[in-house]
Design a protein around this motif. Sequence first.
Motif, PDB file in Angstrom:
ATOM      1  N   GLN A 126       0.817  -1.361   0.171  1.00  0.00           N
ATOM      2  CA  GLN A 126       0.170   0.101   0.419  1.00  0.00           C
ATOM      3  C   GLN A 126       1.078   1.500  -0.069  1.00  0.00           C
ATOM      4  O   GLN A 126       1.746   1.570   0.671  1.00  0.00           O
ATOM      5  N   GLU A 127       0.670   1.983  -0.676  1.00  0.00           N
ATOM      6  CA  GLU A 127       1.256   3.569  -0.504  1.00  0.00           C
ATOM      7  C   GLU A 127       0.759   4.285   0.262  1.00  0.00           C
ATOM      8  O   GLU A 127      -0.874   4.497   0.551  1.00  0.00           O
ATOM      9  N   ILE A 128       1.337   5.088   1.664  1.00  0.00           N
ATOM     10  CA  ILE A 128       1.229   5.293   2.399  1.00  0.00           C
ATOM     11  C   ILE A 128       1.282   7.336   1.957  1.00  0.00           C
ATOM     12  O   ILE A 128       2.585   7.865   1.829  1.00  0.00           O
ATOM     13  N   PRO A 129       0.433   8.165   2.373  1.00  0.00           N
ATOM     14  CA  PRO A 129       1.133   9.256   2.248  1.00  0.00           C
ATOM     15  C   PRO A 129       1.473   9.822   3.502  1.00  0.00           C
ATOM     16  O   PRO A 129       0.703   9.441   4.421  1.00  0.00           O
ATOM     17  N   ASP A 130       1.928  10.853   2.752  1.00  0.00           N
ATOM     18  CA  ASP A 130       2.563  11.645   3.795  1.00  0.00           C
ATOM     19  C   ASP A 130       3.075  13.103   3.829  1.00  0.00           C
ATOM     20  O   ASP A 130       3.029  13.627   2.179  1.00  0.00           O
ATOM     21  N   LEU A 131       3.229  13.911   4.827  1.00  0.00           N
ATOM     22  CA  LEU A 131       3.478  15.491   4.264  1.00  0.00           C
ATOM     23  C   LEU A 131       4.932  15.902   5.287  1.00  0.00           C
ATOM     24  O   LEU A 131       5.269  14.555   6.248  1.00  0.00           O
ATOM     25  N   THR A 132       5.249  16.633   4.927  1.00  0.00           N
ATOM     26  CA  THR A 132       6.775  17.182   5.468  1.00  0.00           C
ATOM     27  C   THR A 132       6.597  17.860   6.341  1.00  0.00           C
ATOM     28  O   THR A 132       5.025  18.366   6.833  1.00  0.00           O
TER      29      THR A 132
END
Length: 140
Positions: A10-16
């Motif tokens: 699964q692709e794990i969305p992230d942010l900085t």
Amino acid sequence: MTSGRKLAIQEIPDLTAGALMQLMAQQPEAVLLIDVRYLDEYRVAHLPNANQVGFPALQKGNGIGQIKEFFDQQQRQCSQTPCQIVVYCTAGVRSARAVSLLRQAGLPAINLRGGLRAWESRYAPAKGIQVLAPAVLPAL
């Protein structure tokens, strides 16, 4: 604002940390912070207004219900803006796994890339933004 890393399939969305700071400055009511570290870690330091739900509770399933309750409360406060669940831990590994579990449960969770360490390195006390312990949390 978000990118992603692969964890399992699964692709794990992230942010900085910078993107999170910008989101918190522009739409603070739209951010639900979840700290998935152990309670002892949380008590030492955590992000302002973060809710602590340990990763073991998420693995067992009862933590997901608790986060759903937090999310429902947050959504009532931000009727004009879609709410986001931003999950963090120390370095981003446990939180990435937590995001996967939360997304499987239908919640819009995003991982803080690099975790609390990334936040601290970007917003060190010398810059005037600190990681806060519960005793010094600002009143809202």
